[in-house]
Design a protein around this motif. Structure first.
Motif, short mmCIF file in Angstrom:
data_model
loop_
_atom_site.label_atom_id
_atom_site.label_comp_id
_atom_site.label_asym_id
_atom_site.label_seq_id
_atom_site.Cartn_x
_atom_site.Cartn_y
_atom_site.Cartn_z
N LYS A 6 69.54 96.77 23.07
CA LYS A 6 70.97 96.96 23.29
C LYS A 6 71.25 98.35 23.87
N LYS A 69 76.20 92.28 16.89
CA LYS A 69 74.92 91.79 16.37
C LYS A 69 74.41 90.58 17.14
N ARG A 70 75.30 89.68 17.50
CA ARG A 70 74.90 88.44 18.17
C ARG A 70 74.66 88.70 19.66
N THR A 145 83.07 89.97 17.03
CA THR A 145 81.87 90.07 16.19
C THR A 145 82.13 89.49 14.80
N TRP A 147 81.02 90.78 12.11
CA TRP A 147 81.28 91.91 11.22
C TRP A 147 82.78 92.17 11.09
#
Length: 205
Positions: A6, A69-70, A145, A147
């Protein structure tokens, strides 16, 4: 996705925009066009906002490298950033509008940083605003996200951060009000269209 991967692609996006931005700025002369409205003149100069203006790279880093995250959300964000950059490059080349900047007096750290910013970043390449487009893209990515969906307060933090950066472009006299609207529209459209580039199978991962 790994932090290393990333980070790598986030740096690629950053370098792609910054290199194109500064090359165009130094090759293309500003056109004799102004988007200045009476409402722009009502906005006061507030040099203290230069700090949140320059927080954009940190904001991008936190969202793209740590918050997302994904992989599907990350790639949607990357595609959106690249597409927005290309559109901005075309606009900067075809319509290099210049902002009539006021004189800045070096009286404190904030005004000194703003003066340094203006020496590096010329007064054209204003519409759409890159600061606005990327800060709004980060907000759209953040609220996508898992999160943020589990912790709604984080969505409010990213919204306030984006709004702060957007407002800073106005009170620092870096952009017209029209630039702000153009930046938000570009970011929203790019992020919406990116879901057609990132396949539904990827979105399910």
């Amino acid at each position: 996705m790994s932090l290393k991967k990333k980070s790598f692609f986030t740096i690629i996006v950053f370098l792609f925009f910054m290199s194109g931005y500064f090359i165009i700025q130094r090759v293309v002369d500003a056109a004799n066009i102004s988007l200045l409205m009476e409402a722009d003149e009502w906005i006061p100069l507030m040099t203290e906002f230069v700090w949140i203006y320059h927080s954009l790279p940190l904001y991008i880093l936190l969202v793209m490298v740590f918050l997302i995250k994904r992989s599907a959300v990350f790639w949607r964000t990357v595609v959106s950033c690249l597409a927005s950059s290309v559109v901005m490059f075309v606009c900067f080349i075809l319509l290099p509008i210049e902002y009539p900047r006021p004189e800045i007096v070096d009286t404190d750290f904030s005004s000194a940083l703003l003066l340094m910013t203006q020496e590096i970043d010329f007064a054209h390449n204003t519409c759409p605003s890159g600061h606005v487009a990327f800060s709004w893209l980060m907000f759209l990515a953040a609220i996508s996200t898992q999160w943020v969906k589990k912790e709604p307060w984080m969505g409010r933090v990213t919204l306030l951060w984006s709004i702060g950066i957007i407002l800073s472009t106005l009170v620092l006299k870096q952009h017209f009000i029209a630039d702000v609207f153009a930046g938000v529209l570009l970011a929203s459209f790019s992020f919406y269209c990116s879901k057609f580039v990132v396949t539904s199978k990827q979105l399910a991962n």
